[in-house]
Design a protein around this motif. Structure first.
Motif, PDB file in Angstrom:
ATOM      1  N   GLY A  99     -97.887 -22.664  61.904  1.00 35.70           N
ATOM      2  CA  GLY A  99     -97.662 -21.260  61.583  1.00 35.70           C
ATOM      3  C   GLY A  99     -98.460 -20.281  62.426  1.00 35.70           C
ATOM      4  N   GLN A 100     -99.299 -20.775  63.338  1.00 36.79           N
ATOM      5  CA  GLN A 100    -100.134 -19.908  64.173  1.00 36.79           C
ATOM      6  C   GLN A 100     -99.540 -19.793  65.577  1.00 36.79           C
ATOM      7  N   ASP A 105     -89.449 -13.533  68.067  1.00 36.55           N
ATOM      8  CA  ASP A 105     -88.861 -13.126  66.785  1.00 36.55           C
ATOM      9  C   ASP A 105     -87.337 -13.114  66.862  1.00 36.55           C
ATOM     10  N   ASP A 136     -86.488 -16.739  58.903  1.00 38.25           N
ATOM     11  CA  ASP A 136     -86.935 -15.428  58.439  1.00 38.25           C
ATOM     12  C   ASP A 136     -88.373 -15.146  58.866  1.00 38.25           C
ATOM     13  N   GLY A 137     -88.583 -14.971  60.162  1.00 45.29           N
ATOM     14  CA  GLY A 137     -89.880 -14.582  60.689  1.00 45.29           C
ATOM     15  C   GLY A 137     -90.845 -15.729  60.907  1.00 45.29           C
ATOM     16  N   LEU A 138     -91.976 -15.383  61.524  1.00 42.25           N
ATOM     17  CA  LEU A 138     -92.996 -16.379  61.870  1.00 42.25           C
ATOM     18  C   LEU A 138     -93.630 -17.021  60.645  1.00 42.25           C
ATOM     19  N   GLY A 139     -93.653 -16.307  59.525  1.00 40.76           N
ATOM     20  CA  GLY A 139     -94.250 -16.871  58.310  1.00 40.76           C
ATOM     21  C   GLY A 139     -93.488 -18.058  57.766  1.00 40.76           C
ATOM     22  N   ALA A 140     -92.244 -18.225  58.178  1.00 40.45           N
ATOM     23  CA  ALA A 140     -91.408 -19.305  57.650  1.00 40.45           C
ATOM     24  C   ALA A 140     -91.414 -20.552  58.531  1.00 40.45           C
ATOM     25  N   GLU A 156     -93.213 -23.734  60.738  1.00 40.17           N
ATOM     26  CA  GLU A 156     -94.332 -24.663  60.898  1.00 40.17           C
ATOM     27  C   GLU A 156     -94.677 -24.783  62.383  1.00 40.17           C
ATOM     28  N   GLN A 172     -88.975 -25.279  60.336  1.00 41.14           N
ATOM     29  CA  GLN A 172     -89.374 -24.423  59.235  1.00 41.14           C
ATOM     30  C   GLN A 172     -90.372 -25.137  58.337  1.00 41.14           C
ATOM     31  N   LYS A 173     -91.193 -24.326  57.652  1.00 39.44           N
ATOM     32  CA  LYS A 173     -92.117 -24.882  56.669  1.00 39.44           C
ATOM     33  C   LYS A 173     -91.293 -25.514  55.561  1.00 39.44           C
TER      34      LYS A 173
END
Length: 178
Positions: free
Chosen positions: A109-110, A127, A136-140, A142, A156-157
């Motif tokens: 996620g980094q 993005d 749906d964005g960098l927060g989603a 892994e 994805q996470k």
């Protein structure tokens, strides 16, 4: 007229040598140019590739506009490409030398800003690629990797399953009941 179609302006050996030399030079230039040039093109990259084909045209054909010369050049180009693809298929070292290796752009996620700079990819472009992949964005994510051929893939996470949510709800209800 028929003479111009079949009479080559350069010897066949020179035509073959020119074609292979330009093919290998372009392969090297695109390898040095980076992964981005291959798949994640913007308008500027597309213009460069289109002009590149026009720039090297005379180097391939020399002083020859004959049909036979064009067909010979095409045959040599396809054969050279087949040999290179075959070599990369059979030998991992050749693959690594000619194509490179994947580059991780996001891990756990980094975002790796250094890797983005190296591949000349902005955060906005990253993005946009993720949105095109339905992420749906960098927060989603892994992990995000740019492959040697230039494609970007995102992992994805892990999302909780319905059973995970029900189990968590049971644990909360058990705590509230106490």
């Amino acid at each position: 007229m028929l003479h111009d179609l079949v009479h080559m302006g350069v010897p066949p050996g020179e035509k073959a040598l020119r074609t292979v030399a330009v093919y290998l030079a372009l392969l090297l230039l695109l390898r040095v140019g980076g992964k981005r040039q291959l798949a994640q093109m913007n308008t500027f990259d597309l213009i460069v590739l289109l002009l590149l084909s026009n720039v090297v045209q005379n180097a391939v054909i020399g002083n020859d506009n004959s049909l036979v010369g064009g067909l010979l050049g095409a045959a040599v180009l396809v054969a050279a490409n087949y040999l290179i693809v075959r070599a990369t298929f059979l030998h991992a070292l050749v693959t690594r030398i000619l194509q490179g290796s994947p580059t991780t752009l996001v891990h756990n996620g980094q975002v790796d800003d250094r890797a983005l700079r190296h591949e000349l990819i902005t955060r906005a472009e990253l993005d946009a690629v993720l949105r095109r992949q339905g992420v749906d964005g960098l927060g989603a994510v892994e992990e995000v990797v740019i492959e040697p051929e230039g494609s970007i893939s995102a992992t994805q996470k892990p999302q909780p399953s319905l059973q995970d949510v029900l189990d968590a709800l049971q644990r909360i209800e058990a705590r509230l009941a106490v």
